[in-house]
Design a protein around this motif. Structure first.
Motif, mmCIF file in Angstrom:
data_model
loop_
_atom_site.group_PDB
_atom_site.id
_atom_site.type_symbol
_atom_site.label_atom_id
_atom_site.label_comp_id
_atom_site.label_asym_id
_atom_site.label_seq_id
_atom_site.Cartn_x
_atom_site.Cartn_y
_atom_site.Cartn_z
ATOM 1 N N GLY A 100 0.578 -0.259 -6.851
ATOM 2 C CA GLY A 100 1.795 -0.887 -7.362
ATOM 3 C C GLY A 100 2.588 0.088 -8.224
ATOM 4 O O GLY A 100 3.820 0.166 -8.135
ATOM 5 N N ASP A 218 5.546 2.790 2.705
ATOM 6 C CA ASP A 218 4.407 2.484 1.833
ATOM 7 C C ASP A 218 3.143 2.561 2.691
ATOM 8 O O ASP A 218 2.850 1.660 3.464
ATOM 9 C CB ASP A 218 4.585 1.093 1.216
ATOM 10 C CG ASP A 218 3.411 0.705 0.318
ATOM 11 O OD1 ASP A 218 2.445 1.480 0.239
ATOM 12 O OD2 ASP A 218 3.481 -0.374 -0.300
ATOM 13 N N THR A 221 -1.971 1.231 2.264
ATOM 14 C CA THR A 221 -3.056 0.653 3.046
ATOM 15 C C THR A 221 -3.188 1.316 4.412
ATOM 16 O O THR A 221 -4.294 1.562 4.882
ATOM 17 C CB THR A 221 -2.846 -0.872 3.165
ATOM 18 O OG1 THR A 221 -3.054 -1.426 1.856
ATOM 19 C CG2 THR A 221 -3.829 -1.511 4.117
HETATM 20 C C1 LIG Z 1 0.994 -1.741 1.331
HETATM 21 C C2 LIG Z 1 0.534 -1.938 -0.070
HETATM 22 N N1 LIG Z 1 1.281 -1.473 -1.071
HETATM 23 C C3 LIG Z 1 0.913 -1.625 -2.348
HETATM 24 C C4 LIG Z 1 -0.268 -2.273 -2.684
HETATM 25 C C5 LIG Z 1 -0.625 -2.432 -4.129
HETATM 26 O O1 LIG Z 1 -1.634 -1.558 -4.483
HETATM 27 P P1 LIG Z 1 -2.518 -1.827 -5.788
HETATM 28 O O2 LIG Z 1 -3.242 -3.117 -5.582
HETATM 29 O O3 LIG Z 1 -3.426 -0.631 -5.866
HETATM 30 O O4 LIG Z 1 -1.582 -1.877 -6.960
HETATM 31 C C6 LIG Z 1 -1.071 -2.774 -1.665
HETATM 32 C C7 LIG Z 1 -2.319 -3.474 -2.001
HETATM 33 O O5 LIG Z 1 -2.823 -4.296 -1.287
HETATM 34 C C8 LIG Z 1 -0.666 -2.623 -0.327
HETATM 35 O O6 LIG Z 1 -1.391 -3.102 0.695
#
Ligand SMILES: Cc1ncc(COP(=O)(O)O)c(C=O)c1O
Length: 415
Positions: A100, A218, A221
């Motif tokens: 995040g 992004d 994942t």
């Molecule tokens: C595509 C994507 N972006 C961002 C995140 C957020 O990551 P985090 O939980 O490490 O903050 C996730 C988490 O599931 C995700 O799948």
């Protein structure tokens, strides 16, 4: 602290919740009970398995040499060079410790670079205000309606309208957004539950280029699950920035934002800084993880294993005549059974699989440590449970079989 680790997401009263140790694809709970993890493997972090000896040795060496000082660690430079060399379109990198956070960094830089505030998204990108503002509606009673399950209370209402959504694979929706709003950033996952339609990613790229919009993939994942680096490498579509997380450190906290120089240099014109982004364990773990991944081609190993698991679910579903649908990237494969009682069936599956020694739900993120014997044992245990589901579909009351309340659903994505 993480929605995906709450017991209610699996079995509200039976899921073990806390662990004492983990190794390979096995986890021991606080009573010392052993489980094979056929579920989320650290919510997607441990594609090399838990406690990988080479990664752990690199981390221990860092602990012994010193993790944090007044000076910077060279590993962050080596990691930046490594990630940039794997992604020829990228020139620079920044690091954070959660997905995040890295997404928030990417958004700040992308907004600074484009000079525009509005963002178009079609997936999940973390918990921060910029993202949750999607769910602020004109009517407070409707807050949360776009992506149910992501409640925005506490997010300033002034952010309403700054982030707009389109559905994955709907280029017409993205075009309409871009025509109606002064979009400066498009942020999306390359692929999650669905594959891109022919030409979809290329069209997104073209729209971004034509309008001077910063395109951010992004890959928190999707990264390192089907390619050595971002999934976009397999589709030949290059973003302006990409975000990595999850498996980059095989369970140690490290996330990255990489990007083209012209875009990344906008970071110099805005304040982005955090003390623990400079600790040494994260980049040390990532460097070793990348080395091990490359050596064993972990992305193709987990893809092969996940694909096989999906095929075996489908075969079992067909044999038992279950209305089952299997979907997702092979290395994060999942299934659902079409029924109003689906969440109850899912809970029943978890409940009975726990008794057989498996952490299991309806999604499986295989690691390189899951061997054929683990998978065979899992299917041997799963079959009688799916027979129970068949009986329930035929009228047996599922409530009679459940030893607690049903699990909760997660949040919705548009991807
Ligand atoms: C595509 C994507 N972006 C961002 C995140 C957020 O990551 P985090 O939980 O490490 O903050 C996730 C988490 O599931 C995700 O799948």
């Amino acid at each position: 602290m993480l929605l995906s680790k709450r017991t209610e997401m699996f079995h509200p009263t039976r899921w073990p919740a806390y662990f004492s140790r983990a190794k390979g694809c096995r986890v021991w709970d606080l009573d010392g009970r052993e489980y094979v993890d056929m579920s989320l493997m650290g919510v997607g972090t441990n594609t090399l398995g838990y406690g990988h000896p080479e990664v752990d040795a690199a981390v221990l060496a860092t602990v012994q040499a010193g993790n944090m000082t007044t000076l910077n660690c060279p590993e962050e430079v080596y990691l930046a060079e490594r990630l940039v060399s794997m992604h020829p379109w990228a020139d620079m990198a920044r690091f954070a410790r959660s997905g995040g956070e890295a997404n928030a960094v990417a958004i700040r830089i992308a907004r600074a670079a484009s000079g525009r505030d509005k963002v178009a998204v079609c997936g999940y990108h973390g918990w921060h205000d910029w993202y949750l503002s999607i769910n602020l509606a004109d009517d407070k009673g409707l807050d949360g309606h776009l992506l149910p399950g992501l409640e925005p209370r506490g997010v300033p209402r002034d952010l309403k309208g700054s982030v707009l959504t389109f559905t994955y694979n709907r280029i017409d929706e993205l075009k309409a957004l871009v025509a109606q709003h002064d979009i400066g950033v498009i942020k999306m996952e390359v692929s999650r539950n669905h594959r891109p339609n022919e030409g979809f990613l290329q069209r997104v790229r073209e729209i971004a280029t034509a309008k001077g919009i910063v395109l951010v993939f992004d890959e928190c994942t999707s990264g390192f699950r089907e390619s050595f680096g971002g999934l976009h490498l397999n589709y030949g579509v290059h973003p302006d920035m990409a975000v990595f997380g999850k498996t980059l450190g095989n369970g140690y906290a490290i996330t990255a934002v990489i990007g083209r120089r012209e875009v990344m240099e906008a970071a110099q014109s805005t304040f982005i800084s955090s003390t623990f982004w400079t600790e040494r364990i994260g980049p040390s773990a990532a460097l070793k993880t990348l080395e091990v991944m490359e050596k064993c081609e972990s992305w193709s190993v987990i893809t092969r294993k996940g694909r096989r698991i999906g095929e075996r679910w489908s075969a079992l579903g067909e044999r038992l005549d279950l209305p089952m649908a299997v979907s997702g990237l092979p290395s994060m494969i999942g299934f659902t059974i079409e029924s109003p009682d689906w969440l109850k069936y899912k809970t029943l599956i978890t409940q009975e699989m726990l008794k057989a020694g498996f952490l299991a739900s309806n999604a499986c993120y295989p690691s390189i440590q899951h061997d054929d014997a683990d998978v065979d044992a899992y299917f041997a245990a799963l079959e009688p449970v799916l027979v129970l589901v068949r009986e329930c579909l035929d009228g047996r009351p599922v409530d009679d079989l459940l030893e607690g309340p049903p699990c909760h659903g997660g949040f919705r994505r548009l991807s």
